[in-house]
Scaffold this active site. Structure first.
Site, PDB file in Angstrom:
ATOM      1  N   ALA A  42      -4.759   4.726  10.286  1.00 56.97           N
ATOM      2  CA  ALA A  42      -4.900   6.171  10.523  1.00 56.97           C
ATOM      3  C   ALA A  42      -6.137   6.721   9.813  1.00 56.97           C
ATOM      4  O   ALA A  42      -6.835   7.589  10.362  1.00 56.97           O
ATOM      5  CB  ALA A  42      -3.641   6.897  10.056  1.00 56.97           C
ATOM      6  N   GLU A 140      -2.176  -4.202   7.972  1.00 58.29           N
ATOM      7  CA  GLU A 140      -0.976  -3.524   7.460  1.00 58.29           C
ATOM      8  C   GLU A 140       0.131  -3.449   8.515  1.00 58.29           C
ATOM      9  O   GLU A 140       1.095  -2.721   8.347  1.00 58.29           O
ATOM     10  CB  GLU A 140      -1.323  -2.105   6.990  1.00 58.29           C
ATOM     11  CG  GLU A 140      -1.419  -1.996   5.483  1.00 58.29           C
ATOM     12  CD  GLU A 140      -1.740  -0.595   5.004  1.00 58.29           C
ATOM     13  OE1 GLU A 140      -1.883  -0.449   3.780  1.00 58.29           O
ATOM     14  OE2 GLU A 140      -1.861   0.350   5.813  1.00 58.29           O
ATOM     15  N   ALA A 250      -9.402   5.051   0.505  1.00 60.08           N
ATOM     16  CA  ALA A 250      -9.936   5.217   1.877  1.00 60.08           C
ATOM     17  C   ALA A 250     -11.448   5.012   1.992  1.00 60.08           C
ATOM     18  O   ALA A 250     -12.000   5.151   3.089  1.00 60.08           O
ATOM     19  CB  ALA A 250      -9.554   6.569   2.490  1.00 60.08           C
ATOM     20  N   ALA A 251     -12.111   4.652   0.889  1.00 56.21           N
ATOM     21  CA  ALA A 251     -13.561   4.416   0.970  1.00 56.21           C
ATOM     22  C   ALA A 251     -13.852   3.239   1.908  1.00 56.21           C
ATOM     23  O   ALA A 251     -14.759   3.303   2.743  1.00 56.21           O
ATOM     24  CB  ALA A 251     -14.135   4.145  -0.418  1.00 56.21           C
ATOM     25  N   GLY A 252     -13.058   2.181   1.792  1.00 56.13           N
ATOM     26  CA  GLY A 252     -13.249   1.015   2.667  1.00 56.13           C
ATOM     27  C   GLY A 252     -12.915   1.352   4.113  1.00 56.13           C
ATOM     28  O   GLY A 252     -13.582   0.896   5.044  1.00 56.13           O
ATOM     29  N   ASP A 253     -11.881   2.161   4.303  1.00 51.32           N
ATOM     30  CA  ASP A 253     -11.481   2.554   5.668  1.00 51.32           C
ATOM     31  C   ASP A 253     -12.602   3.357   6.323  1.00 51.32           C
ATOM     32  O   ASP A 253     -12.947   3.143   7.491  1.00 51.32           O
ATOM     33  CB  ASP A 253     -10.209   3.411   5.633  1.00 51.32           C
ATOM     34  CG  ASP A 253      -9.053   2.702   4.951  1.00 51.32           C
ATOM     35  OD1 ASP A 253      -9.013   1.461   4.998  1.00 51.32           O
ATOM     36  OD2 ASP A 253      -8.195   3.393   4.360  1.00 51.32           O
TER      37      ASP A 253
HETATM   38  O1  RIB Z   1      -6.920   2.165   2.270  1.00 48.34           O
HETATM   39  C1  RIB Z   1      -6.183   3.217   1.727  1.00 48.34           C
HETATM   40  C2  RIB Z   1      -4.814   3.258   2.336  1.00 48.34           C
HETATM   41  O2  RIB Z   1      -4.106   2.100   1.987  1.00 48.34           O
HETATM   42  C3  RIB Z   1      -3.951   4.391   1.870  1.00 48.34           C
HETATM   43  O3  RIB Z   1      -4.137   5.576   2.609  1.00 48.34           O
HETATM   44  C4  RIB Z   1      -2.550   3.822   1.931  1.00 48.34           C
HETATM   45  O4  RIB Z   1      -1.743   4.414   2.892  1.00 48.34           O
HETATM   46  C5  RIB Z   1      -2.730   2.323   2.188  1.00 48.34           C
HETATM   47  O5  RIB Z   1      -2.500   2.005   3.488  1.00 48.34           O
END
Ligand code: RIB
Length: 306
Positions: A42, A140, A250-253
């Site tokens: 997400a 995940e 969330a930096a990697g995301d």
């Molecule tokens: O990458 C960060 C995320 O990892 C978080 O938002 C948490 O939900 C986990 O999935």
């Protein structure tokens, strides 16, 4: 312009800001807990939406207020949420996140509905893969589903990007052949290959993944930037911006999402990685997961005022 499909997890993040991480056997107090939308999948979809590309989120939530929180956040970010499946007997994924005063985090995830995302769900929404150009996956959701989706996407000649987080105890080796670009951080790369985190070890680790058939490998190195080995090209080291991190969640995301956005715009992998590095350098200066991701307008304004 094409579309990006993010296949992965959606969580509610229960965030505790503390001075230091509790040591084994230690109890510490925290003023408050905040509940914010997160989940690696997400977060990536949110980032693609905020960066202005056409994106659909494909994943599972429970029939609860946390699932609704996600739909609201992603819709607001411009994400198409038609691929989010509600599993009435499950709860939305939950992530318990502790962030210390240096901005580093530790995360425990209770997958809930994410764990029920099945190959049958992929088949039931096959058109989402058929109609996109780039597919982003993380780990995940069940590995069987990741492999199934990646194999299908590859057979349909889509560009497949894997963010291998979290690295499972047994990585499905089959997956490597379906991936066009893998983007681990240095710790994930070490876990995937058994090598260390220093530059020389990363070079060896990259060689290992190349031997397994992955052609483009981009390893993020935190403050040291990123290490890019593109097919048939020499290594490029992407510098990072010096910023004061308050929360690296969330930096990697956001990095992965920004990379995909630039590739959709037909930028080179090096240009895409440079932009991704800029985006994640902004994310670490803000609190939370989706709450920390900038819009493309914000980035332009920040760059113009430099
Ligand atoms: O990458 C960060 C995320 O990892 C978080 O938002 C948490 O939900 C986990 O999935």
């Amino acid at each position: 312009m094409g579309k990006i499909l993010v296949i992965g997890s959606l969580n509610v993040d229960m965030v505790m800001n503390v001075d230091h991480m509790p040591a084994e056997g230690e109890t510490i107090l925290c003023d408050k807990m905040t509940f914010v939308p997160g989940g690696k999948g997400a977060n990536q979809a949110c980032a693609v939406g905020r960066l202005g590309s056409d994106v659909t989120m494909f994943g599972c939530i429970g029939d609860d207020e946390y699932g609704e929180l996600q739909i609201e956040s992603l819709t607001h970010a411009g994400v198409n949420v038609s691929g989010i499946i509600c599993k009435p007997t499950e709860h939305t994924g939950m992530a318990f996140i502790t962030v210390n005063s240096k901005g580093n985090n530790s995360i425990v995830v209770v997958p809930g509905a994410n764990a029920t995302f099945s190959p049958e769900d992929i088949d039931a929404h096959r058109e989402l893969i058929e109609t996109c150009e780039i597919v982003i996956l993380q780990l995940e959701i069940p590995l069987q589903t990741v492999c199934y989706a990646a194999k299908l996407a590859k057979s349909l000649e889509k560009t497949v990007i894997l963010d291998p987080a979290p690295v499972p105890s047994t990585f499905p080796e089959e997956l490597y052949q379906y991936i066009d670009i893998i983007k681990p951080n240095e710790t994930e790369m070490a876990r995937l290959t058994g090598e260390g985190c220093e530059l020389e070890s990363i070079r060896k680790a990259v060689g290992q993944l190349e031997n397994k058939g992955v052609q483009n490998i981009l390893v993020t190195l935190g403050e040291q930037g990123a290490y890019l080995k593109e097919k048939d090209k020499s290594v490029v080291l992407i510098p990072s911006r010096k910023v004061k991190a308050v929360d690296t969640t969330a930096a990697g995301d956001a990095f992965t999402a920004a990379l995909a956005v630039m590739l959709l715009e037909k930028k080179s992998l090096t240009e895409a990685a440079e932009f991704a590095s800029l985006v994640s350098s902004i994310v670490v200066t803000r609190h939370g997961a989706q709450s920390s991701i900038p819009t493309i307008q914000e980035i332009k304004t920040l760059e113009d005022t430099k």
